[in-house]
Design an enzyme around this catalytic site. Sequence first.
Site, PDB file in Angstrom:
ATOM      1  N   ASP A  54       2.243  -0.882  11.880  1.00 37.05           N
ATOM      2  CA  ASP A  54       0.921  -1.341  11.440  1.00 37.05           C
ATOM      3  C   ASP A  54       0.621  -2.779  11.865  1.00 37.05           C
ATOM      4  O   ASP A  54      -0.466  -3.296  11.588  1.00 37.05           O
ATOM      5  CB  ASP A  54       0.810  -1.238   9.906  1.00 37.05           C
ATOM      6  N   ARG A  60      -8.473  12.376  12.497  1.00 37.11           N
ATOM      7  CA  ARG A  60      -7.055  12.033  12.656  1.00 37.11           C
ATOM      8  C   ARG A  60      -6.199  13.297  12.582  1.00 37.11           C
ATOM      9  O   ARG A  60      -6.516  14.235  11.853  1.00 37.11           O
ATOM     10  CB  ARG A  60      -6.655  10.993  11.604  1.00 37.11           C
ATOM     11  N   LYS A 117       0.830  -1.211   0.000  1.00 41.75           N
ATOM     12  CA  LYS A 117       0.000   0.000   0.000  1.00 41.75           C
ATOM     13  C   LYS A 117       0.862   1.258   0.000  1.00 41.75           C
ATOM     14  O   LYS A 117       0.618   2.184  -0.781  1.00 41.75           O
ATOM     15  CB  LYS A 117      -0.930  -0.033   1.220  1.00 41.75           C
ATOM     16  N   ARG A 150      -7.284  -3.298   9.823  1.00 48.78           N
ATOM     17  CA  ARG A 150      -6.279  -4.196  10.424  1.00 48.78           C
ATOM     18  C   ARG A 150      -6.804  -4.887  11.682  1.00 48.78           C
ATOM     19  O   ARG A 150      -6.417  -6.009  11.998  1.00 48.78           O
ATOM     20  CB  ARG A 150      -4.980  -3.444  10.700  1.00 48.78           C
TER      21      ARG A 150
HETATM   22  C1  S3P Z   1       2.606   4.868   6.119  1.00 48.64           C
HETATM   23  C2  S3P Z   1       3.204   5.221   7.296  1.00 48.64           C
HETATM   24  C3  S3P Z   1       2.727   4.814   8.609  1.00 48.64           C
HETATM   25  C4  S3P Z   1       1.734   3.663   8.527  1.00 48.64           C
HETATM   26  C5  S3P Z   1       0.733   3.851   7.433  1.00 48.64           C
HETATM   27  C6  S3P Z   1       1.419   3.990   6.087  1.00 48.64           C
HETATM   28  C7  S3P Z   1       3.156   5.372   4.842  1.00 48.64           C
HETATM   29  O1  S3P Z   1       2.073   5.904   9.222  1.00 48.64           O
HETATM   30  O2  S3P Z   1       1.061   3.521   9.764  1.00 48.64           O
HETATM   31  O3  S3P Z   1      -0.149   2.752   7.373  1.00 48.64           O
HETATM   32  O4  S3P Z   1       2.800   4.858   3.783  1.00 48.64           O
HETATM   33  O5  S3P Z   1       3.980   6.305   4.907  1.00 48.64           O
HETATM   34  P1  S3P Z   1       2.935   7.013  10.022  1.00 48.64           P
HETATM   35  O6  S3P Z   1       3.967   7.466   9.093  1.00 48.64           O
HETATM   36  O7  S3P Z   1       1.967   8.095  10.377  1.00 48.64           O
HETATM   37  O8  S3P Z   1       3.454   6.295  11.217  1.00 48.64           O
END
Ligand code: S3P
Length: 439
Positions: free
Chosen positions: A316, A123, A22, A388
């Site tokens: 995650d 958020r 993703k 999740r």
């Molecule tokens: C992500 C960074 C993470 C992760 C999110 C995807 C990304 O978040 O939890 O699912 O693609 O940069 P944070 O950077 O806010 O920790």
Amino acid sequence: MKSFIINGQGVLRGSFFVPGDKSISHRAVILGAIAQGRTTIKGLLESEDVSATVNAFRHMGVKIDQREGGGMVIDGVGLYGLRDPGQPLNMGNSGTAMRLMAGVLAGQSFPVTLIGDDSLSQRPMARVVEPLRALGADITTQSNGYPPIQIQPVEQLEGVNYVMPVASAQVKSAFLLAALCADGTSQIKEPEQTRDHTERMLTGFGHTISQQGDWLRVIGGKELAGTKLVVPGDLSSAAFFIVGAAIANGSEIILRNVGVNPTRTGVIEILQQMGASIDFLNRKTVCGEPTADLMVRSTPLRGVGIGTHQVARAIDEFPILSIAAACAHGKTTLHGAEELRVKESDRIRSIVTGLSELGVSAEEKADGYSVTGGQILPGEVDSRSDHRIAMAFAIAGLVVSGSICVKDTENVGTSFPGFVELASSIGMLIQEQSGPDRG
Ligand code: S3P
């Protein structure tokens, strides 16, 4: 409202692929759209979250052609070629889409508003607004720091040095993306190393991010050149089956072509400390990202203390790691993970409440959880619309005598379309049901 019903005693077997990563998929679409010329992508994750990013660029005049099976062709418009969408851009459930797009849009010549669904609308966005303001952007949120994000055009972003207070790859990436349009050099320092997909992928687009000690340095004003990308399987999606195979007696699986970037492999490291049998086969590097086939066999697990230095690299995976902990001998503790409170749900609360519903001894901490391994009992868990959480408790169903019902599973499609079909095909006894919506 959709639910999963999982009957116990499933055994996982087979060799299979999980959908594309993703984080890498969002970045591939973004960099392809703002590069000059054509970018072709294979293995893209075709999920609701990634569609939010794709649709935003379509609204801004980028031609994106989606082919079957994760193929995509993007005719990039260059750093300054996006057009005023003339309407708010809806980022759905995706924090990554909203924060990274804020970075892309901070230096554009038109106003834009970013909105999201109920979860995303609660958020924190101040964390991304601050570094972008430091670069000179005119960007605001609501007074409580929540979306919508509003961006007004400014004359020119200016290079700056920024020290991040929170370890967040999304914030780091937003800054790096905005800095591509800034005048001169920009630098950013993170408190802990977070996933570095943006930095790696920029190299493929001919734009190197250099590292000077703890500082990441980007030079603004240089156009990116379209390229060919291949997206590996998502380790965060694979993690559900890695834990499933570890806890369901008699299981043995091979997950093919999974991304094993060291900034993401905290989950494997923690599971190996718990005694899990996970072998790396067929290691490669594809488009700057390490990949491997992962062979997992069931073994007894033991509880561990998860180090705070491991948190960012497994951020995650704490929902599914809590299920491993519930099946382990002894206690597992997690600290330094207060970020879990501001994910798609308050994941500390969702995990501890769900485990308690299933008879597992779990305790909520301000910055983590403690879980004492034992027996997972049949019962019903509310996923709180969090993909999740839904998938983690589905995996718990493998080891119950009886069944588990996981409610509110619609959002699984944001990261793992086809989860139920894949899970069934490798031995999980899982069904999806539609029921009445919440009143
Ligand atoms: C992500 C960074 C993470 C992760 C999110 C995807 C990304 O978040 O939890 O699912 O693609 O940069 P944070 O950077 O806010 O920790």
